[in-house]
Design a protein around this motif. Structure first.
Motif, PDB file in Angstrom:
ATOM      1  N   SER A  46       0.804  -1.223   0.000  1.00  0.00           N
ATOM      2  CA  SER A  46       0.000   0.000   0.000  1.00  0.00           C
ATOM      3  C   SER A  46       0.833   1.268   0.000  1.00  0.00           C
ATOM      4  N   PHE A  47       1.974   1.290   0.706  1.00  0.00           N
ATOM      5  CA  PHE A  47       2.771   2.521   0.702  1.00  0.00           C
ATOM      6  C   PHE A  47       3.840   2.407  -0.383  1.00  0.00           C
ATOM      7  N   VAL A  48       4.275   3.563  -0.873  1.00  0.00           N
ATOM      8  CA  VAL A  48       5.172   3.622  -2.031  1.00  0.00           C
ATOM      9  C   VAL A  48       6.595   3.890  -1.576  1.00  0.00           C
ATOM     10  N   TRP A  49       7.523   3.079  -2.052  1.00  0.00           N
ATOM     11  CA  TRP A  49       8.957   3.310  -1.796  1.00  0.00           C
ATOM     12  C   TRP A  49       9.502   4.248  -2.874  1.00  0.00           C
ATOM     13  N   GLN A  50      10.674   4.764  -2.650  1.00  0.00           N
ATOM     14  CA  GLN A  50      11.327   5.621  -3.629  1.00  0.00           C
ATOM     15  C   GLN A  50      11.688   4.805  -4.858  1.00  0.00           C
ATOM     16  N   GLU A  51      12.062   5.509  -5.904  1.00  0.00           N
ATOM     17  CA  GLU A  51      12.486   4.829  -7.115  1.00  0.00           C
ATOM     18  C   GLU A  51      13.713   3.971  -6.827  1.00  0.00           C
ATOM     19  N   GLN A  52      13.858   2.923  -7.624  1.00  0.00           N
ATOM     20  CA  GLN A  52      14.900   1.925  -7.351  1.00  0.00           C
ATOM     21  C   GLN A  52      16.296   2.547  -7.272  1.00  0.00           C
ATOM     22  N   ASN A  53      16.668   3.384  -8.244  1.00  0.00           N
ATOM     23  CA  ASN A  53      18.015   3.947  -8.259  1.00  0.00           C
ATOM     24  C   ASN A  53      18.268   4.855  -7.062  1.00  0.00           C
ATOM     25  N   GLU A  54      17.298   5.696  -6.764  1.00  0.00           N
ATOM     26  CA  GLU A  54      17.446   6.593  -5.612  1.00  0.00           C
ATOM     27  C   GLU A  54      17.568   5.803  -4.319  1.00  0.00           C
ATOM     28  N   LEU A  55      16.779   4.741  -4.197  1.00  0.00           N
ATOM     29  CA  LEU A  55      16.814   3.924  -2.987  1.00  0.00           C
ATOM     30  C   LEU A  55      18.162   3.206  -2.843  1.00  0.00           C
ATOM     31  N   LEU A  56      18.703   2.714  -3.967  1.00  0.00           N
ATOM     32  CA  LEU A  56      20.014   2.064  -3.927  1.00  0.00           C
ATOM     33  C   LEU A  56      21.083   3.038  -3.442  1.00  0.00           C
ATOM     34  N   ILE A  57      21.063   4.244  -4.013  1.00  0.00           N
ATOM     35  CA  ILE A  57      22.063   5.245  -3.624  1.00  0.00           C
ATOM     36  C   ILE A  57      21.915   5.616  -2.150  1.00  0.00           C
ATOM     37  N   ARG A  58      20.669   5.848  -1.743  1.00  0.00           N
ATOM     38  CA  ARG A  58      20.412   6.251  -0.350  1.00  0.00           C
ATOM     39  C   ARG A  58      20.879   5.183   0.632  1.00  0.00           C
ATOM     40  N   ASN A  59      20.468   3.944   0.385  1.00  0.00           N
ATOM     41  CA  ASN A  59      20.824   2.867   1.314  1.00  0.00           C
ATOM     42  C   ASN A  59      22.328   2.594   1.339  1.00  0.00           C
ATOM     43  N   ASN A  60      22.961   2.681   0.174  1.00  0.00           N
ATOM     44  CA  ASN A  60      24.402   2.432   0.128  1.00  0.00           C
ATOM     45  C   ASN A  60      25.198   3.543   0.805  1.00  0.00           C
ATOM     46  N   ILE A  61      24.712   4.784   0.674  1.00  0.00           N
ATOM     47  CA  ILE A  61      25.390   5.884   1.374  1.00  0.00           C
ATOM     48  C   ILE A  61      25.289   5.690   2.883  1.00  0.00           C
ATOM     49  N   ILE A  62      24.076   5.332   3.340  1.00  0.00           N
ATOM     50  CA  ILE A  62      23.903   5.072   4.778  1.00  0.00           C
ATOM     51  C   ILE A  62      24.792   3.913   5.231  1.00  0.00           C
ATOM     52  N   ALA A  63      24.804   2.829   4.445  1.00  0.00           N
ATOM     53  CA  ALA A  63      25.624   1.667   4.794  1.00  0.00           C
ATOM     54  C   ALA A  63      27.103   2.022   4.808  1.00  0.00           C
TER      55      ALA A  63
END
Length: 356
Positions: free
Chosen positions: A109-126
């Motif tokens: 039901s809820f929408v995640w960010q676009e795949q590329n943006e999410l990859l960048i965001r999560n990898n920066i955090i990691a």
């Protein structure tokens, strides 16, 4: 987290396979999930927290598992290569789980960010979190090594002050035996050589309890040549583990103290009782008769006891102790010095020294 004692000096990565490490990783991952959820721009959601927590837990635990598996092969690598491999593992696992999460949650039901943006965001955090954690492990290793170096220097300084006062008496005794009892004189020279070698040895701070007792017996063997029937020695040694180690030359100074302040000034026969037992604690006790209550060692000489106490404090903090007392048995004054060292503390000190 515990450090594997078989690692190279430059290897700082802890063992993630231990139960304590896994527990700490789970707690840290959950705290990170809570912080990320609280820092989000939207309203707090328990559902979102649960999904974020699940994602981070899987990433953290799988990364730890992979690092645990390849850890033995990284021992010989430099810190920079070790860090690069760890970051690569963490980023690879983060990317894989991000893509998996996007695939599984697309129809929710809820929408995640676009795949590329999410990859960048999560990898920066990691990358940021992994770098901080690895930096912490590296600084922790360096601090441990620095403390161990300071401890070694301090112990060696204290140990180097041990200069047996019986040297000249022993040499005179040996000289008197050369013509009449050459075999005893030769044995006394060998025993004296072993004692001074142990006193001047800077390479080894710890010694097995068996070797320490052997040195003490050699010392008493030399003194027995000087005092003859005036000195009675009784040993009470329990069952001891050959792996148990103590600071080098703890027992001999206590015996020297007993000789100098108990046996030597006594015109009558004197006695020394040595007791060594091992259970939860390693207990070493040296008791000696006194020529009179007014000649208590604590009023005459504290150098040997202070030296031993300082070394125990440096190695074991307040876990080990040296206590002394004067007591009376059958109208005879006795003086006792007792060293108590928890067995777990000796094992811990051995592990730290091997790891440093």
């Amino acid at each position: 987290m515990s450090v594997n004692p078989i690692t190279d000096d430059n290897f700082y990565l802890p063992d993630f396979c231990t139960p304590k490490a896994v527990f700490l990783l789970v707690i840290a991952a959950e705290l990170l999930a809570i912080v990320l959820e609280l820092a989000g721009s939207g309203a707090f959601s328990w559902t979102q927290l649960a999904l974020t927590s699940l994602f981070i837990q899987w990433v953290v635990l799988l990364s730890a598992g992979l690092l645990c598996a390849i850890r033995p092969s990284m021992v010989s690598l430099s810190p920079s290569f070790t860090t690069a491999i760890c970051l690569l593992v963490c980023l690879t696992v983060t990317s894989a789980f991000t893509l998996l999460a996007v695939f599984l949650i697309t129809n929710m039901s809820f929408v995640w960010q676009e795949q590329n943006e999410l990859l960048i965001r999560n990898n920066i955090i990691a990358l940021i979190i992994s770098s901080l954690v690895l930096r912490y492990f590296y600084l922790q290793k360096e601090l441990l090594r620095q403390k161990q170096s300071e401890l070694t220097a301090r112990i060696q300084s204290l140990q180097s002050r041990i200069q047996p006062h019986f040297l000249f008496n022993s040499m005179n005794t040996i000289a008197s035996l050369i013509s009449s009892k050459p075999e005893q004189a030769e044995q006394a020279v060998e025993d004296l050589s072993d004692l001074f070698r142990a006193s001047l040895d800077d390479a080894s701070i710890l010694i097995s309890i068996g070797d320490e007792i052997a040195l003490a017996r050699q010392y008493l063997g030399i003194e027995s040549l000087r005092f003859g029937d005036r000195l009675k020695v009784t040993w009470a040694v329990g069952e001891l583990s050959p792996q148990t180690q103590i600071p080098r030359l703890c027992l001999q100074p206590l015996l020297e103290n007993a000789i100098v302040h108990g046996i030597q000034p006594d015109s009558e026969n004197g006695e020394i009782i040595i007791s060594v037992t091992e259970a939860e604690n390693l207990n070493l006790s040296v008791s000696n008769t006194l020529p009179g209550i007014q000649n208590k060692p604590e009023n005459n000489n504290q150098i040997a006891l202070i030296n031993i106490s300082d070394r125990l404090q440096a190695l074991f903090d307040d876990k080990a102790k040296l206590v002394s007392r004067t007591y009376e048995i059958e109208d005879r004054s006795w003086y006792e010095s007792r060293i108590t060292i928890p067995i777990q503390q000796t094992e811990m000190v051995q592990s730290i020294r091997r790891a440093s």
